[in-house]
Motif scaffolding. Structure first.
Motif, mmCIF file in Angstrom:
data_model
loop_
_atom_site.group_PDB
_atom_site.id
_atom_site.type_symbol
_atom_site.label_atom_id
_atom_site.label_comp_id
_atom_site.label_asym_id
_atom_site.label_seq_id
_atom_site.Cartn_x
_atom_site.Cartn_y
_atom_site.Cartn_z
ATOM 1 N N SER A 22 42.583 52.047 57.103
ATOM 2 C CA SER A 22 43.995 51.895 56.761
ATOM 3 C C SER A 22 44.521 50.537 57.211
ATOM 4 C CB SER A 22 44.803 53.009 57.418
ATOM 5 O OG SER A 22 46.171 52.837 57.177
ATOM 6 N N GLU A 23 44.128 50.122 58.411
ATOM 7 C CA GLU A 23 44.571 48.834 58.951
ATOM 8 C C GLU A 23 44.057 47.683 58.084
ATOM 9 O OE1 GLU A 23 43.032 47.617 62.839
ATOM 10 O OE2 GLU A 23 45.115 47.370 63.476
ATOM 11 N N LYS A 24 42.792 47.769 57.677
ATOM 12 C CA LYS A 24 42.207 46.739 56.819
ATOM 13 C C LYS A 24 42.922 46.685 55.473
ATOM 14 C CE LYS A 24 37.858 45.204 54.787
ATOM 15 N NZ LYS A 24 36.411 45.496 54.592
ATOM 16 N N ARG A 25 43.228 47.878 54.947
ATOM 17 C CA ARG A 25 43.919 47.970 53.662
ATOM 18 C C ARG A 25 45.299 47.317 53.736
ATOM 19 N NH1 ARG A 25 43.377 53.659 52.385
ATOM 20 N NH2 ARG A 25 41.262 53.297 51.667
ATOM 21 N N GLU A 26 46.015 47.572 54.835
ATOM 22 C CA GLU A 26 47.341 46.992 55.021
ATOM 23 C C GLU A 26 47.279 45.476 55.161
ATOM 24 O OE1 GLU A 26 50.473 48.198 54.800
ATOM 25 O OE2 GLU A 26 49.386 49.912 53.982
ATOM 26 N N THR A 27 46.236 44.995 55.862
ATOM 27 C CA THR A 27 46.051 43.549 56.019
ATOM 28 C C THR A 27 45.796 42.899 54.662
ATOM 29 O OG1 THR A 27 45.145 43.820 58.248
ATOM 30 C CG2 THR A 27 44.662 41.740 57.119
ATOM 31 N N THR A 28 44.916 43.527 53.876
ATOM 32 C CA THR A 28 44.613 43.008 52.534
ATOM 33 C C THR A 28 45.858 43.017 51.661
ATOM 34 O OG1 THR A 28 42.338 43.832 52.672
ATOM 35 C CG2 THR A 28 43.185 43.342 50.472
ATOM 36 N N ARG A 29 46.603 44.094 51.765
ATOM 37 C CA ARG A 29 47.843 44.221 50.988
ATOM 38 C C ARG A 29 48.814 43.096 51.341
ATOM 39 N NH1 ARG A 29 50.918 48.323 48.510
ATOM 40 N NH2 ARG A 29 53.163 48.121 48.824
ATOM 41 N N ALA A 30 48.997 42.844 52.635
ATOM 42 C CA ALA A 30 49.910 41.796 53.094
ATOM 43 C C ALA A 30 49.435 40.425 52.626
ATOM 44 C CB ALA A 30 50.017 41.823 54.613
ATOM 45 N N GLN A 31 48.130 40.187 52.685
ATOM 46 C CA GLN A 31 47.577 38.899 52.258
ATOM 47 C C GLN A 31 47.766 38.694 50.760
ATOM 48 O OE1 GLN A 31 43.540 39.293 53.673
ATOM 49 N NE2 GLN A 31 44.004 38.350 55.657
ATOM 50 N N ASN A 32 47.532 39.747 49.986
ATOM 51 C CA ASN A 32 47.708 39.644 48.536
ATOM 52 C C ASN A 32 49.163 39.387 48.153
ATOM 53 O OD1 ASN A 32 45.018 39.965 47.909
ATOM 54 N ND2 ASN A 32 45.153 42.170 47.557
ATOM 55 N N ARG A 33 50.072 40.084 48.824
ATOM 56 C CA ARG A 33 51.490 39.864 48.549
ATOM 57 C C ARG A 33 51.890 38.433 48.888
ATOM 58 N NH1 ARG A 33 54.800 44.632 47.934
ATOM 59 N NH2 ARG A 33 56.587 43.372 48.550
ATOM 60 N N GLU A 34 51.355 37.935 49.996
ATOM 61 C CA GLU A 34 51.651 36.558 50.396
ATOM 62 C C GLU A 34 51.132 35.565 49.365
ATOM 63 O OE1 GLU A 34 50.585 33.616 54.135
ATOM 64 O OE2 GLU A 34 50.716 35.781 54.498
ATOM 65 N N LYS A 35 49.927 35.806 48.864
ATOM 66 C CA LYS A 35 49.353 34.930 47.828
ATOM 67 C C LYS A 35 50.198 34.965 46.561
ATOM 68 C CE LYS A 35 44.503 35.392 49.256
ATOM 69 N NZ LYS A 35 43.188 35.983 48.888
ATOM 70 N N ILE A 36 50.607 36.156 46.176
ATOM 71 C CA ILE A 36 51.410 36.308 44.955
ATOM 72 C C ILE A 36 52.747 35.595 45.091
ATOM 73 C CG2 ILE A 36 52.672 37.982 43.538
ATOM 74 C CD1 ILE A 36 50.319 39.948 44.093
ATOM 75 N N GLU A 37 53.411 35.780 46.235
ATOM 76 C CA GLU A 37 54.721 35.152 46.432
ATOM 77 C C GLU A 37 54.613 33.629 46.506
ATOM 78 O OE1 GLU A 37 56.957 37.014 49.576
ATOM 79 O OE2 GLU A 37 56.425 39.005 48.849
ATOM 80 N N ALA A 38 53.552 33.133 47.153
ATOM 81 C CA ALA A 38 53.348 31.677 47.223
ATOM 82 C C ALA A 38 53.083 31.117 45.827
ATOM 83 C CB ALA A 38 52.185 31.357 48.158
ATOM 84 N N ALA A 39 52.274 31.837 45.055
ATOM 85 C CA ALA A 39 51.980 31.404 43.686
ATOM 86 C C ALA A 39 53.233 31.448 42.822
ATOM 87 C CB ALA A 39 50.894 32.288 43.085
ATOM 88 N N ALA A 40 54.017 32.511 42.982
ATOM 89 C CA ALA A 40 55.247 32.650 42.197
ATOM 90 C C ALA A 40 56.219 31.524 42.523
ATOM 91 C CB ALA A 40 55.893 34.007 42.484
#
Length: 225
Positions: A22-40
């Motif tokens: 669960s912790e790994k999943r949350e970390t991946t989720r946070a990283q992906n959201r950060e990538k998406i927002e930076a790209a946007a």
């Protein structure tokens, strides 16, 4: 019982394996959201929200389309998240600037200066605000974060001058104009290419504390800096 079976039973009983997953999943989720927002931000600062597509954001972020739609339903949702995050930062930093100020004039100057120093140096900020200003304006007033910020400003202003002598509608106008003038100054600065935060903060402060005459003739007014 085989060693592997023992480990599986222990994991199931302690929950450690599930927690780590669960912790790994949350970390991946946070990283992906950060990538998406930076790209946007990059896309919105290059071609604007109207011209942008989800495909543009996905390509820039290198996150899969499925992941994008898992976190955001549309390009507008990403835009809203970026603006909301920005408003939260503005609220926090201007509140901190106001808290450390003494009188009304100093408070205004420090708050405007904190606002300018946050927004003006942003990489891609000029293009982001210029290309998307109609969307930004439409999201400002009425937003929960903005309403909370206006209440913060009204409280801080009220501690320094007797705005309770004004009618509710006049207090609302006063606080709204104080906030709106800062955003209009930002739009004007980006359009003109003049990014002097101190000069803009001083001008707005003179405008509200001493009136239009002293804003035009700053030598007639004292500004505590």
């Amino acid at each position: 019982m085989a060693p592997r079976m023992v480990q599986q039973v222990r994991r199931a009983s302690t929950g450690k394996g599930a927690y780590a997953l669960s912790e790994k999943r949350e970390t991946t989720r946070a990283q992906n959201r950060e990538k998406i927002e930076a790209a946007a931000w990059t896309i919105f600062s290059t071609i604007g929200l109207d011209a942008a597509s989800v495909r543009d954001i996905v390509a820039e972020s290198q996150v899969s389309p499925g992941s994008f739609y898992n976190y955001y339903g549309s390009k507008e949702a990403v835009f809203d998240e970026i603006v909301d995050r920005l408003i939260r930062r503005i609220r926090e930093e201007t509140a901190a600037a106001r808290a450390g100020a003494g009188d009304f004039e100093v408070m205004l100057f420090e708050a405007y200066l904190a606002f300018m120093n946050l927004i003006l140096p942003m990489k891609g900020g000029a293009a982001f605000f210029e290309l998307n200003q109609h969307h930004i304006r439409s999201r400002l007033f009425g937003a929960t974060q903005i309403e909370a910020m206006l209440l913060d400003i009204e409280t801080d202003v009220g501690e320094r001058i007797e705005i309770d002598r004004l009618s509710p509608i006049k207090r609302h106008i006063l606080i709204s104009v104080l906030f709106a003038s800062g955003t209009e100054a930002i739009f004007a600065a980006f359009r003109s290419g003049v990014y002097d935060a101190g000069d803009l903060a001083g001008f707005l402060t003179r405008l509200f504390t001493h009136g239009i005459v002293s804003a035009v003739h700053p030598d007639l007014a004292k500004l505590h800096e």
